[in-house]
Design an enzyme around this catalytic site. Sequence first.
Site, PDB file in Angstrom:
ATOM      1  N   SER A  10      24.469 -12.695 -17.068  1.00  0.00           N
ATOM      2  CA  SER A  10      23.773 -12.035 -18.182  1.00  0.00           C
ATOM      3  C   SER A  10      23.891 -10.537 -17.903  1.00  0.00           C
ATOM      4  CB  SER A  10      22.298 -12.439 -18.228  1.00  0.00           C
ATOM      5  OG  SER A  10      22.168 -13.817 -18.442  1.00  0.00           O
TER       6      SER A  10
ATOM      7  N   LYS B  44      22.414 -11.999 -25.588  1.00  0.00           N
ATOM      8  CA  LYS B  44      21.639 -12.639 -24.516  1.00  0.00           C
ATOM      9  C   LYS B  44      20.414 -11.783 -24.153  1.00  0.00           C
ATOM     10  CE  LYS B  44      20.482 -15.082 -20.921  1.00  0.00           C
ATOM     11  NZ  LYS B  44      19.891 -16.411 -21.022  1.00  0.00           N
TER      12      LYS B  44
ATOM     13  N   LYS C 274      15.500  -7.615 -15.575  1.00  0.00           N
ATOM     14  CA  LYS C 274      16.800  -6.967 -15.805  1.00  0.00           C
ATOM     15  C   LYS C 274      17.259  -7.166 -17.252  1.00  0.00           C
ATOM     16  CE  LYS C 274      19.942  -9.676 -15.017  1.00  0.00           C
ATOM     17  NZ  LYS C 274      20.669 -10.738 -15.710  1.00  0.00           N
TER      18      LYS C 274
HETATM   19  P1  NDP Z   1      20.701 -16.204  -8.396  1.00  0.00           P
HETATM   20  O1  NDP Z   1      19.931 -15.027  -7.948  1.00  0.00           O
HETATM   21  O2  NDP Z   1      20.264 -17.585  -8.037  1.00  0.00           O
HETATM   22  O3  NDP Z   1      22.237 -16.088  -7.876  1.00  0.00           O
HETATM   23  C1  NDP Z   1      22.933 -14.888  -7.999  1.00  0.00           C
HETATM   24  C2  NDP Z   1      24.354 -15.097  -7.494  1.00  0.00           C
HETATM   25  O4  NDP Z   1      25.040 -13.828  -7.520  1.00  0.00           O
HETATM   26  C3  NDP Z   1      24.412 -15.586  -6.044  1.00  0.00           C
HETATM   27  O5  NDP Z   1      25.557 -16.404  -5.903  1.00  0.00           O
HETATM   28  C4  NDP Z   1      24.582 -14.267  -5.271  1.00  0.00           C
HETATM   29  O6  NDP Z   1      25.198 -14.426  -4.025  1.00  0.00           O
HETATM   30  C5  NDP Z   1      25.518 -13.521  -6.206  1.00  0.00           C
HETATM   31  N1  NDP Z   1      25.508 -12.073  -6.049  1.00  0.00           N
HETATM   32  C6  NDP Z   1      24.518 -11.205  -6.384  1.00  0.00           C
HETATM   33  N2  NDP Z   1      24.884  -9.940  -6.108  1.00  0.00           N
HETATM   34  C7  NDP Z   1      26.149 -10.010  -5.577  1.00  0.00           C
HETATM   35  C8  NDP Z   1      27.070  -9.046  -5.091  1.00  0.00           C
HETATM   36  N3  NDP Z   1      26.784  -7.737  -5.097  1.00  0.00           N
HETATM   37  N4  NDP Z   1      28.256  -9.475  -4.642  1.00  0.00           N
HETATM   38  C9  NDP Z   1      28.553 -10.785  -4.638  1.00  0.00           C
HETATM   39  N5  NDP Z   1      27.731 -11.755  -5.072  1.00  0.00           N
HETATM   40  C10 NDP Z   1      26.539 -11.365  -5.542  1.00  0.00           C
HETATM   41  O7  NDP Z   1      20.860 -16.045  -9.969  1.00  0.00           O
HETATM   42  P2  NDP Z   1      21.085 -17.181 -11.071  1.00  0.00           P
HETATM   43  O8  NDP Z   1      22.184 -18.076 -10.639  1.00  0.00           O
HETATM   44  O9  NDP Z   1      19.771 -17.741 -11.454  1.00  0.00           O
HETATM   45  O10 NDP Z   1      21.588 -16.269 -12.300  1.00  0.00           O
HETATM   46  C11 NDP Z   1      22.932 -15.807 -12.420  1.00  0.00           C
HETATM   47  C12 NDP Z   1      23.064 -15.094 -13.772  1.00  0.00           C
HETATM   48  O11 NDP Z   1      22.763 -16.018 -14.812  1.00  0.00           O
HETATM   49  C13 NDP Z   1      22.085 -13.912 -13.931  1.00  0.00           C
HETATM   50  O12 NDP Z   1      22.696 -12.883 -14.672  1.00  0.00           O
HETATM   51  C14 NDP Z   1      20.929 -14.534 -14.698  1.00  0.00           C
HETATM   52  O13 NDP Z   1      20.228 -13.548 -15.443  1.00  0.00           O
HETATM   53  C15 NDP Z   1      21.670 -15.533 -15.582  1.00  0.00           C
HETATM   54  N6  NDP Z   1      20.877 -16.693 -16.027  1.00  0.00           N
HETATM   55  C16 NDP Z   1      20.116 -17.452 -15.155  1.00  0.00           C
HETATM   56  C17 NDP Z   1      19.395 -18.553 -15.623  1.00  0.00           C
HETATM   57  C18 NDP Z   1      18.569 -19.425 -14.727  1.00  0.00           C
HETATM   58  O14 NDP Z   1      17.841 -20.294 -15.257  1.00  0.00           O
HETATM   59  N7  NDP Z   1      18.582 -19.291 -13.415  1.00  0.00           N
HETATM   60  C19 NDP Z   1      19.421 -18.904 -17.058  1.00  0.00           C
HETATM   61  C20 NDP Z   1      20.302 -18.111 -17.860  1.00  0.00           C
HETATM   62  C21 NDP Z   1      20.974 -17.030 -17.361  1.00  0.00           C
HETATM   63  P3  NDP Z   1      24.307 -14.807  -2.708  1.00  0.00           P
HETATM   64  O15 NDP Z   1      24.208 -16.310  -2.679  1.00  0.00           O
HETATM   65  O16 NDP Z   1      25.112 -14.280  -1.589  1.00  0.00           O
HETATM   66  O17 NDP Z   1      22.981 -14.106  -2.853  1.00  0.00           O
END
Ligand code: NDP
Length: 286
Positions: A86, A161, A230
Amino acid sequence: MHVGFLGLGALGTPMAAHLVGRGPLTVWNRTGARAAEFAATPREAAAADVVITCFGTSADVASLLDGPDGLLAGLRRGALLIDCTSGDPTTSRRIAARLAARGVAFADAPVSGGTNGAEAGTLTVMVGADADTFARARPVLAAFGKRVDHVGPVGAGDALKAVNNALLAANILAVGEGMTALVKAGVAPRRALDVINASSGRSFVSETLVPERVLTGAWPRTFRLALLDKDVRIAADLMADTGVSGPVVELCSSLLGAARAELGEAADYLDPIRLTERQAGVEIRE
Ligand code: NDP
């Protein structure tokens, strides 16, 4: 078709699971333990026909582009990068321009439906891209998306979104306040919700989230408050960029920002309701 998937967070893990068995798949995650069985760098995961990213923010995606092991080093001319983060429209357009200079297509494709929707493969996917890129992205997105909509050029998916999640946030805050007041006024919360849900104030928050998570006290952590904060900040910036007065969105952003500062980065997106409950000295439970 060889697919690369980067970002195995709460959402990315069940999304990537739908791609297993459909063809060659390479995955990568920053914290290696989550992807221990797949030894890859961003560069290796990007050496695919279609590459999907699902990180917290667009800035996270941009931070992985450069360097000897970065995405740009791996992406091949003619490949397609689909970003399911997102994200924010401005950064997505900047990423798209950098990729276009190397002959790589880009689509912003944020999703809605939460971790349950990702597990069930029933997400709604909102895609910002040109028509040809959308046509290429659609069959891949259908692996985890029940509804895949082309909503405009690059950045349009992110904008839609962000507005969707600003509406979600406004509902969470308002339902939390209203229900807390009703409990204090002596109305049983289940009865109150049943009536609201047969009336004009109902929403996804009142029909599903509060009954299943707050009333029961189950309160699973599925979507971090930090990420909703965010999203609403992106929506507030969109209002400013488009010259639209947005005091409601701005207020939601400021309330979520304050809740995030108080509750921390691991808090769940429904936790602001706990703050309202705490201030009032009651709980919205059965
Ligand atoms: P999480 O915080 O669970 O996971 C984030 C992911 O991004 C992890 O794999 C993390 O790696 C990785 N990451 C973050 N920063 C970096 C970086 N600088 N370099 C490399 N990898 C990075 O988030 P979600 O999976 O919940 O959400 C992902 C996206 O989807 C977001 O934009 C969120 O707003 C959106 N979203 C989420 C929903 C939900 O229900 N959870 C629903 C709809 C949208 P690491 O494991 O190393 O931390």
